[in-house]
Design a protein around this motif. Structure first.
Motif, PDB file in Angstrom:
ATOM      1  N   GLY B 349       0.822  -1.207   0.000  1.00 10.71           N
ATOM      2  CA  GLY B 349       0.000   0.000   0.000  1.00 10.71           C
ATOM      3  C   GLY B 349       0.857   1.258   0.000  1.00 10.71           C
ATOM      4  O   GLY B 349       0.497   2.263  -0.576  1.00 10.71           O
ATOM      5  N   ARG B 350       2.034   1.163   0.664  1.00  9.10           N
ATOM      6  CA  ARG B 350       2.917   2.326   0.708  1.00  9.10           C
ATOM      7  C   ARG B 350       3.756   2.438  -0.561  1.00  9.10           C
ATOM      8  O   ARG B 350       4.461   3.411  -0.756  1.00  9.10           O
ATOM      9  CB  ARG B 350       3.866   2.231   1.912  1.00  9.10           C
ATOM     10  CG  ARG B 350       3.194   2.326   3.252  1.00  9.10           C
ATOM     11  CD  ARG B 350       4.223   2.548   4.355  1.00  9.10           C
ATOM     12  NE  ARG B 350       5.267   1.542   4.350  1.00  9.10           N
ATOM     13  CZ  ARG B 350       5.195   0.377   4.945  1.00  9.10           C
ATOM     14  NH1 ARG B 350       4.103   0.047   5.603  1.00  9.10           N
ATOM     15  NH2 ARG B 350       6.182  -0.487   4.902  1.00  9.10           N
ATOM     16  N   GLY B 351       3.709   1.408  -1.394  1.00  6.79           N
ATOM     17  CA  GLY B 351       4.526   1.415  -2.610  1.00  6.79           C
ATOM     18  C   GLY B 351       5.991   1.277  -2.278  1.00  6.79           C
ATOM     19  O   GLY B 351       6.836   1.913  -2.881  1.00  6.79           O
ATOM     20  N   ASP B 437      -2.235   2.129   5.852  1.00  4.48           N
ATOM     21  CA  ASP B 437      -1.396   2.252   4.654  1.00  4.48           C
ATOM     22  C   ASP B 437      -2.128   1.804   3.384  1.00  4.48           C
ATOM     23  O   ASP B 437      -1.516   1.706   2.324  1.00  4.48           O
ATOM     24  CB  ASP B 437      -0.127   1.404   4.816  1.00  4.48           C
ATOM     25  CG  ASP B 437       0.788   1.986   5.870  1.00  4.48           C
ATOM     26  OD1 ASP B 437       0.596   3.146   6.234  1.00  4.48           O
ATOM     27  OD2 ASP B 437       1.702   1.270   6.322  1.00  4.48           O
ATOM     28  N   ALA B 438      -3.408   1.518   3.496  1.00  2.00           N
ATOM     29  CA  ALA B 438      -4.132   0.963   2.349  1.00  2.00           C
ATOM     30  C   ALA B 438      -4.214   1.945   1.179  1.00  2.00           C
ATOM     31  O   ALA B 438      -4.345   3.148   1.362  1.00  2.00           O
ATOM     32  CB  ALA B 438      -5.537   0.567   2.787  1.00  2.00           C
ATOM     33  N   THR B 439      -4.083   1.389  -0.011  1.00  2.00           N
ATOM     34  CA  THR B 439      -4.258   2.163  -1.236  1.00  2.00           C
ATOM     35  C   THR B 439      -5.282   1.428  -2.104  1.00  2.00           C
ATOM     36  O   THR B 439      -5.253   0.207  -2.187  1.00  2.00           O
ATOM     37  CB  THR B 439      -2.943   2.230  -2.035  1.00  2.00           C
ATOM     38  OG1 THR B 439      -1.930   2.746  -1.182  1.00  2.00           O
ATOM     39  CG2 THR B 439      -3.079   3.112  -3.246  1.00  2.00           C
ATOM     40  N   PRO B 522      -1.259  10.771   1.846  1.00  2.00           N
ATOM     41  CA  PRO B 522      -0.424   9.857   1.053  1.00  2.00           C
ATOM     42  C   PRO B 522       0.015   8.662   1.900  1.00  2.00           C
ATOM     43  O   PRO B 522       0.096   8.776   3.129  1.00  2.00           O
ATOM     44  CB  PRO B 522       0.794  10.697   0.657  1.00  2.00           C
ATOM     45  CG  PRO B 522       0.416  12.105   0.884  1.00  2.00           C
ATOM     46  CD  PRO B 522      -0.640  12.103   1.925  1.00  2.00           C
ATOM     47  N   THR B 523       0.282   7.534   1.261  1.00  2.00           N
ATOM     48  CA  THR B 523       0.676   6.355   2.029  1.00  2.00           C
ATOM     49  C   THR B 523       2.167   6.079   1.929  1.00  2.00           C
ATOM     50  O   THR B 523       2.728   5.431   2.801  1.00  2.00           O
ATOM     51  CB  THR B 523      -0.091   5.106   1.541  1.00  2.00           C
ATOM     52  OG1 THR B 523       0.086   5.001   0.138  1.00  2.00           O
ATOM     53  CG2 THR B 523      -1.555   5.222   1.864  1.00  2.00           C
ATOM     54  N   ARG B 528       4.975  10.984   2.711  1.00  2.00           N
ATOM     55  CA  ARG B 528       4.473  11.419   4.012  1.00  2.00           C
ATOM     56  C   ARG B 528       5.475  12.353   4.691  1.00  2.00           C
ATOM     57  O   ARG B 528       5.102  13.370   5.266  1.00  2.00           O
ATOM     58  CB  ARG B 528       4.244  10.204   4.919  1.00  2.00           C
ATOM     59  CG  ARG B 528       2.943   9.473   4.635  1.00  2.00           C
ATOM     60  CD  ARG B 528       2.859   8.203   5.462  1.00  2.00           C
ATOM     61  NE  ARG B 528       1.542   7.580   5.348  1.00  2.00           N
ATOM     62  CZ  ARG B 528       1.271   6.362   5.815  1.00  2.00           C
ATOM     63  NH1 ARG B 528       2.233   5.661   6.412  1.00  2.00           N
ATOM     64  NH2 ARG B 528       0.072   5.862   5.687  1.00  2.00           N
ATOM     65  N   ILE B 529       6.769  11.980   4.606  1.00  2.00           N
ATOM     66  CA  ILE B 529       7.792  12.822   5.229  1.00  2.00           C
ATOM     67  C   ILE B 529       7.760  14.213   4.616  1.00  2.00           C
ATOM     68  O   ILE B 529       7.790  15.219   5.314  1.00  2.00           O
ATOM     69  CB  ILE B 529       9.200  12.193   5.055  1.00  2.00           C
ATOM     70  CG1 ILE B 529       9.289  10.889   5.859  1.00  2.00           C
ATOM     71  CG2 ILE B 529      10.275  13.163   5.530  1.00  2.00           C
ATOM     72  CD1 ILE B 529      10.559  10.102   5.618  1.00  2.00           C
TER      73      ILE B 529
END
Lengths: 200, 611
Positions: B349-351, B437-439, B522-523, B528-529
């Motif tokens: 999900g986070r890629g 973290d789901a996309t 965003p995941t 995210r940072i």
């Protein structure tokens, strides 16, 4: 001016003309970096145990043609200095007589400029024997690395105290420490300090 | 007698360590030391070299023109190939002040020919290097595409007209200037686009008056891309939004041109492009098999070329998503696509997964879904089985849509999410982390967005929750000792350390906690940072360091996994710091220090000492 005069007087004292080459002006691009290990810190009473020297040509330290000799002691080694150099009496079995070593040393350095750390002391130690053997003191040009270092540092931060300890200089210049302190390693490291300072 | 120092230096360097004492002595005696200034050229391309150089201290770059081929650091040597072949392939340049030992060529060659082990070592490594080069070159077409930037592609000129201009004038202008598209500046300073299709469909077919203002037929909602973006990211955007053109801007935001799919395609002949097309075109599950199995090869090729792991994973996750979406479209029962959402979770999900990872997926079903539960269940079982066939292992924790727990309607999910926060136990925190973290991959994305919004809102009502959630990031010790040494495993993974627990997880979870608190959607961790930095939750320096460290961990893990795969060992999260170069070791230490700094930040931010 006084230097020239001193030099002239020194030259006149030379008792063996085979060594007159020591007084020739030096033309090449080499230096000799050297260090002595001694039985103590007083040139008057203490003796040299070993001499380490390397030639420097351009930016290269010719460690493959190094000079490393151990000298037979006249007095017994002091416990204090054994602790520093780790040279025990039994390590000096293949040592030579000072007279022979001195001849080889003069041949190695020739009339090249000398480089060292607190060179004054090492030169004084050599001179003690040299005066006796040839009547002279080392006439070579002398370059003190701690002085160059000091001048460069003080240029950056005037009125400061510059830490001139050997290990501090090595650390400040980010040079690698080459194992234990013995004459040849110290000569090598001093040579590195010299090259680094020279190239700044 | 030689210098002890040189002797032990040579003895510490592979493959010289295997030599007899007398041979090492011979080498040690022949060494000179040389000091080099920054940018000094040690070996020049096409020339012979006189020495083998061992770096005592410093760094030397091996360069092919501007491209850095290799980096040598303390206790490494170069370049045996030059000495054997009597000609240098590349330039060797000091990237910093450097002190080297110099071993004369003749002595090196003599020693090498007299010692079988040494000879075979060098010839093998030469052959390997050459082999690697050939492999690399065969992939270069693909690779050139991957590292090319938007500005490298052909950009169409962006001609801008006012929205009040007539259609007729615009078409005349396009013909005269041979343009494929026009940018229309609207009253609100937004831009819109007009293409040939618009004239065909909105003007001719609608019998629209040619004097109508162009603004009426222009399409809004343009997508922009920076001219320095990687071309494949542009491609991803086009595929993602199903558009044919992107507007290219430079750093200052000025419009530089239009990137069309056609100019992208003219750049292609690329595997990835072909691959994604193949997935798109597939009409049966069987047709999906082939592209599905090509993924690992692409990862290897890209890694070999030095493409950042972050970009590799991004690309891979887009490809994965495409594949899942296609499978979903092919086998989902009628009506399910409109009333459910297929999501991937966790690292997928986070890629951020690099090799194919476990199936972490779930199905969110709309509360008013008309499809029979029996059909949905059959579909999910089949879905899981097909992915397994494609080489995606089942999730050991059974976090898959074939498990009824991860196949629920919106109402139940909402209730469940609330329960997690209320309970606050380890299992709940883990589920929440995975879900957060789901996309969305296929179906109605709105369902997922609704659940996420619910999560943000509900979390605010449990004051203790944020710190309890964040604390999980401190679960594992950073494997860095007091004396700045690595702490390695002593048992099963002797001399290795777990880079996931020690480095990746604390960053991922800490960032996840902050994102949950500040409603960041965003995941991907790096995204995210950046977003957290934009909201000034973390400062720029920390953001930069975290991204660097995180990327470095991922790179090290990928490197180790590829090596383990080659040796036929099971891939895991362990790496052996002993196998790293001096430079990599230093970077790994620095990265762990960043992790420690971040943990301190979390501690302070969430007052974790009191939890």
């Amino acid at each position: 001016m006084f230097e020239a005069l001193k030099r002239y007087r020194n030259r006149k004292k030379l008792t063996d003309e085979r060594y007159s080459y020591l007084f020739e002006p030096y033309e090449g691009d080499e230096y000799v970096c050297f260090d002595c290990e001694t039985t103590g810190l007083n040139p008057k009473v203490d003796d040299i145990i070993s001499i380490g020297a390397v030639r420097i040509k351009g930016n290269r330290i010719l460690s493959s043609q190094k000079f490393e000799r151990f000298i037979k002691p006249r007095t017994r080694l002091q416990a204090e200095s054994i602790k520093i150099h780790h040279i025990r009496e039994c390590d000096l079995e293949d040592a030579k007589e000072m007279d022979t070593v001195l001849e080889e040393f003069l041949e190695f350095i020739g009339n090249r400029p000398l480089v060292g750390y607190y060179l004054e002391f090492d030169v004084a130690m050599i001179n003690k024997y040299l005066r006796y053997k040839l009547g002279i003191t080392l006439p070579n040009r002398q370059i003190e690395v701690s002085a160059i270092y000091h001048d460069q540092k003080i240029g950056l931060i005037p009125q400061s105290n510059v830490d001139l300890r050997f290990d501090s200089i090595m650390k400040d210049l980010r040079l690698p420490i080459m194992g234990k302190h013995d004459a040849i390693n110290d000569a090598l490291m001093t040579a590195m300090i010299f090259l680094k300072l020279k190239n700044r | 007698m030689s210098l002890l120092e040189q002797h032990s230096f040579i003895k510490g360097i592979i493959p010289f360590d295997s030599l007899k004492k007398s041979v090492i002595e011979r080498i040690a005696q022949a060494l000179d030391i040389e000091y080099f200034k920054k940018d000094e050229l040690l070996i020049e391309r096409d020339k012979e070299a006189q020495y083998l150089y061992f770096i005592i201290k410093g760094a030397v770059l091996e360069k092919n023109g501007d491209e850095v081929v290799s980096l040598y650091a303390d206790n490494e040597f170069f370049d045996p190939i030059t000495l054997v072949e009597k000609r240098a392939k590349h330039d060797f340049i000091c990237s910093n002040e450097t002190i080297c030992y110099l071993l004369p060529k003749d002595i090196f060659l003599q020693v090498m020919y007299e010692n079988r082990e040494l000879e075979s070592y060098f010839f093998q490594s030469i052959a390997q290097k050459l082999g690697a080069n050939i492999n690399r070159n065969s992939n270069s077409e693909l690779v050139n595409f991957m590292v090319a930037r938007v500005k490298d592609a052909y950009l169409e000129e962006a001609a801008i007209v006012h929205e009040q201009k007539s259609i007729y004038e615009c078409v005349a202008m396009m013909k005269e200037q041979k343009l494929g598209a026009l940018l229309v500046r609207c009253e609100d300073d937004e831009y819109a686009i007009v293409t040939d299709t618009d004239f065909r469909e909105k003007v001719i077919l609608q019998r629209l008056d040619f004097d109508t203002a162009i603004g009426q037929i222009a399409t809004r909602g343009l997508r922009y891309v920076n001219e320095n973006e990687f071309l494949f990211n542009a491609q991803l955007q086009m595929t993602k939004y199903g558009i044919k053109r992107l507007i290219v801007k430079d750093k200052s935001g000025e419009i530089k041109g239009i990137l069309s799919q056609i100019s992208l395609v003219s750049f292609f002949a690329s595997h990835t492009y072909a691959l994604s097309n193949e997935i798109e075109r597939a009409r049966t599950i069987a047709e999906l098999q082939k592209p599905g199995k090509n993924f690992v090869r692409i990862v290897k090729a890209l890694y070999a070329k030095g493409v950042k792991v972050r970009y590799i994973s991004k690309l891979l996750s887009e490809l994965n998503k495409k594949l899942f979406q296609k499978v979903f479209d092919l086998i989902a029962p009628k009506g399910l696509g409109e009333s459910s959402c297929l999501v991937v979770m966790g690292s997928e999900g986070r890629g951020e997964q690099i090799m194919r990872t476990d199936q972490d997926n779930a199905l969110i079903i709309a509360d008013d879904c008309p499809v029979e539960m029996r059909l949905i269940e059959a579909f999910t079982q089949r879905f899981t089985r097909i992915l397994l066939d494609f080489g995606y292992p089942e999730c050991p924790g059974n976090i898959m849509l074939s498990n009824p727990y991860w196949r629920k309607n919106v109402k139940t999910y909402k209730h469940e999410l609330q329960e997690y926060m209320d309970r606050g136990d380890e299992q709940s925190m883990m589920y929440l982390a995975i879900f957060f973290d789901a996309t969305a991959v296929a179906g109605k994305e709105e369902l997922l967005i609704e659940l996420k919004r619910h999560t943000f809102k509900t979390a605010k009502t449990f004051p203790q929750f944020y710190s309890r959630f964040a604390k999980v990031a401190l679960s594992f010790e950073t494997p860095l000792g007091f004396f700045n040494d690595f702490i390695v495993d002593k048992n099963e993974h002797k001399n290795e350390l777990d880079i996931k627990k020690g480095g990746i997880f604390p960053i991922v979870h800490g960032i996840r906690s902050l994102s949950l608190e500040y409603g960041i959607s965003p995941t991907n961790s790096v995204d995210r940072i950046k977003e957290l930095n934009n909201k000034t939750i973390i400062d720029k320096e920390m953001a930069g360091e975290l991204i660097e460290a995180f990327n470095f961990f991922l790179t090290m893990r990928l490197k180790s996994r590829l090596e383990k795969m080659e040796q036929g060992i099971d891939t895991d999260n362990y790496i052996n710091p002993g196998n790293l170069s001096k430079l990599e070791k230093d970077m790994l230490k620095d990265s762990f220090k960043v992790v420690n700094g971040f943990k301190k930040f979390l501690n302070y931010h969430y007052k974790l000492n009191y939890v």
